[in-house]
Scaffold this active site. Structure first.
Site, PDB file in Angstrom:
ATOM      1  N   GLU A  33      20.422  90.626  24.877  1.00  0.00           N
ATOM      2  CA  GLU A  33      20.771  89.654  25.927  1.00  0.00           C
ATOM      3  C   GLU A  33      21.786  88.720  25.302  1.00  0.00           C
ATOM      4  OE1 GLU A  33      19.885  89.942  28.892  1.00  0.00           O
ATOM      5  OE2 GLU A  33      17.927  90.901  28.969  1.00  0.00           O
ATOM      6  N   GLU A  81      15.286  92.883  30.764  1.00  0.00           N
ATOM      7  CA  GLU A  81      13.990  92.270  30.519  1.00  0.00           C
ATOM      8  C   GLU A  81      13.357  91.917  31.865  1.00  0.00           C
ATOM      9  OE1 GLU A  81      15.506  89.188  27.591  1.00  0.00           O
ATOM     10  OE2 GLU A  81      14.010  90.214  26.355  1.00  0.00           O
ATOM     11  N   CYS A 131      23.000  81.061  29.160  1.00  0.00           N
ATOM     12  CA  CYS A 131      23.833  82.261  29.226  1.00  0.00           C
ATOM     13  C   CYS A 131      24.216  82.595  30.655  1.00  0.00           C
ATOM     14  CB  CYS A 131      23.103  83.427  28.579  1.00  0.00           C
ATOM     15  SG  CYS A 131      21.419  83.581  29.158  1.00  0.00           S
ATOM     16  N   ASN A 191      18.591  78.045  22.897  1.00  0.00           N
ATOM     17  CA  ASN A 191      18.823  77.353  24.174  1.00  0.00           C
ATOM     18  C   ASN A 191      17.607  77.289  25.087  1.00  0.00           C
ATOM     19  OD1 ASN A 191      19.135  80.116  24.554  1.00  0.00           O
ATOM     20  ND2 ASN A 191      20.559  79.856  26.245  1.00  0.00           N
ATOM     21  N   GLY A 194      21.139  86.221  21.979  1.00  0.00           N
ATOM     22  CA  GLY A 194      22.009  85.317  21.245  1.00  0.00           C
ATOM     23  C   GLY A 194      23.457  85.647  21.536  1.00  0.00           C
ATOM     24  N   SER A 195      24.311  85.388  20.574  1.00  0.00           N
ATOM     25  CA  SER A 195      25.745  85.557  20.791  1.00  0.00           C
ATOM     26  C   SER A 195      26.121  87.039  20.786  1.00  0.00           C
ATOM     27  CB  SER A 195      26.522  84.823  19.701  1.00  0.00           C
ATOM     28  OG  SER A 195      26.160  85.335  18.438  1.00  0.00           O
ATOM     29  N   THR A 196      27.207  87.355  21.457  1.00  0.00           N
ATOM     30  CA  THR A 196      27.688  88.741  21.506  1.00  0.00           C
ATOM     31  C   THR A 196      28.080  89.204  20.100  1.00  0.00           C
ATOM     32  OG1 THR A 196      28.376  88.463  23.789  1.00  0.00           O
ATOM     33  CG2 THR A 196      29.457  90.227  22.555  1.00  0.00           C
ATOM     34  N   GLU A 197      28.629  88.284  19.314  1.00  0.00           N
ATOM     35  CA  GLU A 197      29.078  88.631  17.964  1.00  0.00           C
ATOM     36  C   GLU A 197      27.897  89.078  17.077  1.00  0.00           C
ATOM     37  OE1 GLU A 197      30.700  85.204  16.114  1.00  0.00           O
ATOM     38  OE2 GLU A 197      31.471  86.308  14.381  1.00  0.00           O
ATOM     39  N   VAL A 198      26.846  88.253  17.011  1.00  0.00           N
ATOM     40  CA  VAL A 198      25.697  88.623  16.166  1.00  0.00           C
ATOM     41  C   VAL A 198      24.961  89.809  16.780  1.00  0.00           C
ATOM     42  CG1 VAL A 198      23.510  87.835  15.184  1.00  0.00           C
ATOM     43  CG2 VAL A 198      25.455  86.277  15.266  1.00  0.00           C
ATOM     44  N   GLY A 199      24.868  89.838  18.107  1.00  0.00           N
ATOM     45  CA  GLY A 199      24.180  90.947  18.777  1.00  0.00           C
ATOM     46  C   GLY A 199      24.825  92.291  18.467  1.00  0.00           C
TER      47      GLY A 199
HETATM   48  P1  TAP Z   1      23.246  83.355  17.593  1.00  0.00           P
HETATM   49  O1  TAP Z   1      23.952  82.616  16.560  1.00  0.00           O
HETATM   50  O2  TAP Z   1      23.674  84.727  17.905  1.00  0.00           O
HETATM   51  O3  TAP Z   1      21.704  83.314  17.151  1.00  0.00           O
HETATM   52  C1  TAP Z   1      20.685  83.906  17.908  1.00  0.00           C
HETATM   53  C2  TAP Z   1      19.531  84.245  17.012  1.00  0.00           C
HETATM   54  O4  TAP Z   1      19.942  85.264  16.089  1.00  0.00           O
HETATM   55  C3  TAP Z   1      19.029  83.085  16.153  1.00  0.00           C
HETATM   56  O5  TAP Z   1      17.633  83.176  16.002  1.00  0.00           O
HETATM   57  C4  TAP Z   1      19.736  83.341  14.831  1.00  0.00           C
HETATM   58  O6  TAP Z   1      19.094  82.776  13.718  1.00  0.00           O
HETATM   59  C5  TAP Z   1      19.674  84.837  14.767  1.00  0.00           C
HETATM   60  N1  TAP Z   1      20.655  85.419  13.851  1.00  0.00           N
HETATM   61  C6  TAP Z   1      21.790  84.862  13.364  1.00  0.00           C
HETATM   62  N2  TAP Z   1      22.423  85.722  12.537  1.00  0.00           N
HETATM   63  C7  TAP Z   1      21.671  86.843  12.500  1.00  0.00           C
HETATM   64  C8  TAP Z   1      21.795  88.084  11.824  1.00  0.00           C
HETATM   65  N3  TAP Z   1      22.836  88.341  11.037  1.00  0.00           N
HETATM   66  N4  TAP Z   1      20.836  89.015  12.010  1.00  0.00           N
HETATM   67  C9  TAP Z   1      19.791  88.783  12.828  1.00  0.00           C
HETATM   68  N5  TAP Z   1      19.604  87.609  13.488  1.00  0.00           N
HETATM   69  C10 TAP Z   1      20.543  86.656  13.344  1.00  0.00           C
HETATM   70  O7  TAP Z   1      23.269  82.621  18.995  1.00  0.00           O
HETATM   71  P2  TAP Z   1      22.869  81.132  19.313  1.00  0.00           P
HETATM   72  O8  TAP Z   1      23.959  80.240  18.861  1.00  0.00           O
HETATM   73  O9  TAP Z   1      21.511  80.892  18.794  1.00  0.00           O
HETATM   74  O10 TAP Z   1      22.785  81.178  20.917  1.00  0.00           O
HETATM   75  C11 TAP Z   1      23.887  81.037  21.713  1.00  0.00           C
HETATM   76  C12 TAP Z   1      24.325  82.364  22.301  1.00  0.00           C
HETATM   77  O11 TAP Z   1      23.234  83.099  22.828  1.00  0.00           O
HETATM   78  C13 TAP Z   1      25.278  82.222  23.454  1.00  0.00           C
HETATM   79  O12 TAP Z   1      26.352  83.104  23.288  1.00  0.00           O
HETATM   80  C14 TAP Z   1      24.475  82.613  24.671  1.00  0.00           C
HETATM   81  O13 TAP Z   1      25.171  83.120  25.751  1.00  0.00           O
HETATM   82  C15 TAP Z   1      23.546  83.601  24.122  1.00  0.00           C
HETATM   83  N6  TAP Z   1      22.336  83.673  24.932  1.00  0.00           N
HETATM   84  C16 TAP Z   1      22.190  84.734  25.759  1.00  0.00           C
HETATM   85  C17 TAP Z   1      21.080  84.791  26.555  1.00  0.00           C
HETATM   86  C18 TAP Z   1      20.901  85.952  27.453  1.00  0.00           C
HETATM   87  S1  TAP Z   1      19.501  86.106  28.134  1.00  0.00           S
HETATM   88  N7  TAP Z   1      21.829  86.820  27.673  1.00  0.00           N
HETATM   89  C19 TAP Z   1      20.116  83.820  26.513  1.00  0.00           C
HETATM   90  C20 TAP Z   1      20.319  82.760  25.655  1.00  0.00           C
HETATM   91  C21 TAP Z   1      21.434  82.707  24.847  1.00  0.00           C
HETATM   92  P3  TAP Z   1      19.477  81.300  13.161  1.00  0.00           P
HETATM   93  O14 TAP Z   1      18.527  80.404  13.835  1.00  0.00           O
HETATM   94  O15 TAP Z   1      19.278  81.345  11.713  1.00  0.00           O
HETATM   95  O16 TAP Z   1      20.903  81.053  13.553  1.00  0.00           O
END
Ligand code: TAP
Length: 452
Positions: free
Chosen positions: A230, A432, A264, A132, A208-213
């Site tokens: 985050e 951060e 987010c 994002n 990233g997402s709460t689930e993957v985090g």
């Molecule tokens: P995710 O699907 O969680 O992906 C985030 C990152 O993690 C991507 O680079 C992804 O790689 C990687 N990833 C996926 N599976 C993984 C695993 N098993 N092990 C390690 N890394 C893995 O989230 P998204 O769809 O990219 O982003 C949306 C979410 O991020 C939203 O829930 C949003 O709220 C949250 N977000 C939070 C913040 C803060 S600062 N709190 C900021 C931005 C976004 P791939 O590219 O291969 O999927």
């Protein structure tokens, strides 16, 4: 899995570039290079590391337009936002360039000698970034990590790697040593997981997402690795009857529709005191109609498309059972467009609980201050929030009562590089930015020198 990633312009739906998808061997090679580079980097005089980061900042400043254009094409960000994001990376570099010379330990009074503490870098830090805000979120991790004497391996999201890749090249152009800051493009399940499992990566930063985090944190726990998370958000924008309603309504679209709601910190729940609820919606409707959705390359655009077709389907799914009050406009065509949408909701509704990550805001009425705090906290998340009131005491009470990491009163500010950023509850772990971020990339070492 193919060994390349196809990038798609979200404003047109057309593929425009292939980039390499790293396998395990490439990740391990990058980590090995980072281990070697880090030893030399940490051995430099602090002023030399500071100078190197300032040089990197200057090179980024000179490439703001190029980085912004990449983000427009790869992520669909409006050009004005993309320029801000690229400039922000340079500012973060300038800010933390001061850190190497200010990582000051303590001298602790003890018997029989001299006791001092040192801030030692972890070594190699692995940073996993979502799609994002590709540049800014990357910089919040890699800049303070480098400033503290670490090397960094960075994994951008597969959907949006271009600005991170370019930043890796610019670091070399600026004179940073090879291997010190490496960008590895590939999937989360391979590259991201390897950062978690590789013994030489000593700290992980995940956004990233709460689930993957949660999975990343569990993996890091098994390796006894510190992790910063985050994660998602469902932040409240609370409007009291005593607020400047015109200002609150005029600013509400930006607080949730900025970056097409893929933020987010999006204030995706709008809590309005019941006595001004109807009046506020009357003021909100023209502000939403005036929100300009269109070509990201145009300086007049407020909001571009969503990131992908599948994400658009997910966002659209939230409207299936929703009570839509009114919507703005969006272009047709092959891009992943979605019109800004205002929904009337009740506290238990899915739209009031789940993160949409799209341009949809749920409006809910509340009765009084206690009810506002209760509703604001009625979610698993706790990242950001805003409150609008002219009553100072109420502003203090509500700001203290809402369980979120980042709150603003009579504004929607969330991110300033000089102030801490991060979430409570399911929104994250650790902070951060701000004055202490470089220290978060160090471990304290205590050394006692006997004098007797
Ligand atoms: P995710 O699907 O969680 O992906 C985030 C990152 O993690 C991507 O680079 C992804 O790689 C990687 N990833 C996926 N599976 C993984 C695993 N098993 N092990 C390690 N890394 C893995 O989230 P998204 O769809 O990219 O982003 C949306 C979410 O991020 C939203 O829930 C949003 O709220 C949250 N977000 C939070 C913040 C803060 S600062 N709190 C900021 C931005 C976004 P791939 O590219 O291969 O999927």
């Amino acid at each position: 899995m193919s060994d390349t990633i196809t990038l798609v312009n979200p404003a047109t739906g057309r593929a425009f570039r292939e980039i390499p998808r790293a396998g395990l061997a490439e990740v391990d090679a990058a980590i090995a290079g980072a281990v070697a580079a880090q030893r030399a980097w940490a051995a430099l005089a602090p002023v030399a590391r500071a100078d190197a980061l300032r040089a990197f900042a200057r090179v980024v400043e000179a490439h703001v337009d190029e980085l912004a254009a990449l983000e427009v094409e790869n992520s669909g960000h409006p050009i004005g936002s993309a320029r801000w994001e690229a400039s922000h990376v340079a500012q973060v570099l300038n800010y933390y360039a001061a850190a190497p010379e200010r990582l000051i330990g303590q001298q602790i009074p003890v018997a029989g000698g001299l006791d001092v503490t040192f801030h030692e870098p972890y070594g190699v830090v692995g940073i996993i970034v979502p799609w994002n805000f590709p540049m800014t979120i990357a910089s919040w991790g890699f800049v303070p990590a480098l400033a503290a004497g670490n090397a960094v391996v960075l994994k951008p999201a597969e959907l949006t790697p271009l600005t991170a890749v370019r930043l890796g090249e610019l670091a070399l152009e600026a004179g940073l040593p090879a291997g010190l800051f490496q960008v590895v493009t590939g999937s989360g399940s391979v590259v991201g997981q390897r950062f978690v499992s590789h013994p030489d990566v000593r700290k992980v930063v995940f956004t990233g997402s709460t689930e993957v985090g949660t999975d990343v944190a569990a993996g890091c726990a098994r390796m006894l690795k510190p992790v910063t998370l985050e994660l998602g958000g469902k932040s409240a924008n609370i409007v009291f009857a005593d607020a400047d309603l015109e200002r609150a309504a005029a600013s509400a679209p930006g607080s949730v529709f900025d970056n097409a709601g893929q933020d987010c910190c999006a204030r995706s729940r709008l809590l309005v005191e019941r006595s001004v609820y109807d009046r506020f919606l009357e003021l909100l409707e023209p502000a939403v109609q005036a929100w300009r959705v269109g070509d990201p390359a145009s300086p007049d655009t407020d909001m571009g498309p969503l990131i992908s077709a599948s994400h658009r389907d997910t966002v659209a799914g939230f409207l299936d059972d929703a009570d839509v009050a009114f919507r703005g406009a969006a272009p047709g065509g092959d891009g992943f467009w979605f019109a800004p949408t205002v929904v009337l909701a009740s506290p238990g509704d899915r739209i009031a609980q789940d993160e949409v990550f799209g341009p949809v805001v749920a409006v809910l009425p509340f009765d009084d201050e206690a009810d506002a705090i209760r509703l604001a906290n009625d979610t698993i998340y706790g990242l950001a929030g805003s409150l609008w009131t002219e009553n100072l005491g109420r502003a203090v009470r509500v700001a203290r009562g809402v369980k979120s990491g980042v709150l603003s009163v009579n504004s929607h500010s969330s991110v300033r590089y000089a102030t801490p950023f991060g979430g409570m509850k399911a929104s994250g772990l650790g902070r951060e930015l701000g004055p202490d971020a470089a220290e978060h990339f160090t471990e304290t070492k205590n050394v006692f020198f006997a004098t007797d």
